[in-house]
Design a protein around this motif. Sequence first.
Motif, PDB file in Angstrom:
ATOM      1  N   UNK A 124       0.758  -1.210   0.156  1.00 52.48           N
ATOM      2  CA  UNK A 124       0.043   0.178   0.002  1.00 52.48           C
ATOM      3  C   UNK A 124       0.984   1.157   0.089  1.00 52.48           C
ATOM      4  N   UNK A 125       0.798   1.934  -0.995  1.00 52.92           N
ATOM      5  CA  UNK A 125       1.811   3.173  -1.177  1.00 52.92           C
ATOM      6  C   UNK A 125       3.118   2.774  -1.264  1.00 52.92           C
ATOM      7  N   UNK A 126       3.907   3.118  -0.134  1.00 52.54           N
ATOM      8  CA  UNK A 126       5.516   2.770  -0.120  1.00 52.54           C
ATOM      9  C   UNK A 126       5.604   2.054   0.962  1.00 52.54           C
ATOM     10  N   UNK A 127       4.584   0.994   1.506  1.00 56.36           N
ATOM     11  CA  UNK A 127       4.967   0.245   2.666  1.00 56.36           C
ATOM     12  C   UNK A 127       5.542  -0.929   2.153  1.00 56.36           C
ATOM     13  N   UNK A 128       6.162  -1.621   3.228  1.00 60.60           N
ATOM     14  CA  UNK A 128       6.525  -3.103   3.033  1.00 60.60           C
ATOM     15  C   UNK A 128       5.266  -3.860   2.456  1.00 60.60           C
ATOM     16  N   UNK A 129       5.726  -5.031   2.140  1.00 58.99           N
ATOM     17  CA  UNK A 129       4.869  -6.406   1.723  1.00 58.99           C
ATOM     18  C   UNK A 129       4.058  -6.904   3.076  1.00 58.99           C
ATOM     19  N   UNK A 130       2.766  -7.000   3.019  1.00 60.39           N
ATOM     20  CA  UNK A 130       2.237  -7.550   4.043  1.00 60.39           C
ATOM     21  C   UNK A 130       1.064  -8.658   3.339  1.00 60.39           C
ATOM     22  N   UNK A 131       0.551  -9.555   4.097  1.00 61.28           N
ATOM     23  CA  UNK A 131      -0.631 -10.452   3.551  1.00 61.28           C
ATOM     24  C   UNK A 131      -1.824 -10.284   4.181  1.00 61.28           C
ATOM     25  N   UNK A 132      -2.728 -10.194   3.048  1.00 58.88           N
ATOM     26  CA  UNK A 132      -4.042 -10.174   3.627  1.00 58.88           C
ATOM     27  C   UNK A 132      -4.863 -11.507   3.159  1.00 58.88           C
ATOM     28  N   UNK A 133      -5.799 -11.854   4.303  1.00 60.24           N
ATOM     29  CA  UNK A 133      -6.455 -13.258   4.041  1.00 60.24           C
ATOM     30  C   UNK A 133      -7.744 -13.300   3.746  1.00 60.24           C
ATOM     31  N   UNK A 134      -8.242 -13.970   2.691  1.00 58.39           N
ATOM     32  CA  UNK A 134      -9.524 -14.097   2.363  1.00 58.39           C
ATOM     33  C   UNK A 134     -10.177 -15.225   3.207  1.00 58.39           C
TER      34      UNK A 134
END
Length: 398
Positions: free
Chosen positions: A242-252
């Motif tokens: 998101x923007x310049x953020x580090x990668x992160x996981x989102x869960x379905x």
Amino acid sequence: MKPRRVRSNEDRNAGRGGFITLKKVKDSFTGNALFLPDPELSDNPGYYEYFEHYTPATGYCPCPGDDCPLCEEGDNPSTRAKTLWLVDGEIKVFNMNYYVAEEFREMVSEGDNVLGQLFKITKMEGNGQFSIRDKKEKLTKTELNKALKEIDDDYLEDIATKQMRRALKEVDAASALEEDDPDEDDNEDKKEKKSSGKSSGKSSAKKGKPADEEPEEEPEGEGLTVEVVKLKKKDNILTVTAGESDEFDIYGTDEVDLTDYGKGTKLVVSFEKDEDGDFVVSEAEEATEDDPDGEGEVPDSVDSEVVTIKAVNTDEDTLTVEMEDGTEFDLFFLDAGEDDNGRDWSELDISDFEEGQQVTISAAKDDDDDMLASVFPEPVGKSGKKSGGKKAGGKKKK
């Protein structure tokens, strides 16, 4: 007893209590500052600066100092400040990161007024980036004293202390679990437990490997625009930025299927952190690249188009403008050379323009799909000011 229901927009806003949260880019609030950005002042109840940790497991945790378990693990805290603002007659709390607090400190060092002054704070792209605009209005002495009398001396410290205690309880609980299962290689039982825990609403997803570096700001998941970096189709997980953020996981979940979205797709998502510290998606839809709010598509070029200025972005040296059909876009400018009418771009002063002002522009998309002005914006009617005398320092393209 029954859960408290939200039955109107007013109820929803009331439920947020006295905290200001700017979740999306261009979210903003306007309020009067009830503080001075100085941690050394004794009579300054609207300002509380402290050290704070962030971990995916605990979220934000004020540092308790001596014997801090997070410090002992090598996590260095960052500087934060809780500040009080008068917004529409109500006192509210806004958390400032180091960079925002530093901007306010610079204002004071340069002789600018802060206490009682009206500011507009806008969230910008990039983690922890905010625009601060002085609205050139301030409370009267009577109004300021009345607002300050409502503030208890320990109000902000009490909020931070309660936040710290909640987070440290989570740290203690996590440590207790580790002591119960000290075998670091025994991961299969944990995975099975996680995959079977559908009562939380998640599918049988397994938590991904944590990033080597944590983001400056925890992602806030209400209407957040993200870009897909990787899809774990089997587990219904997306790795995003998101923007310049580090990668992160989102869960379905069983109700929200993320497996149709591939790498590079931009999504607007809402999510909440569950008890495992995972971001579980409640809503997801594909973002419309050039039409986020349902207006018309940004054209490839405009010629002598009359637009309304929606925002003067002095920190980025751009103007956010709106066309007659409601289409909004940011207008960029060259840093050097001349425009098509022979005017030197170094003479353009972006602060000469005002929100709500109408100007005539000519511009075209460049290689980055940014709308790049080909001539100076010309004010329409008598409301315009002449532009000149200060280098804009805008989009640096030769």
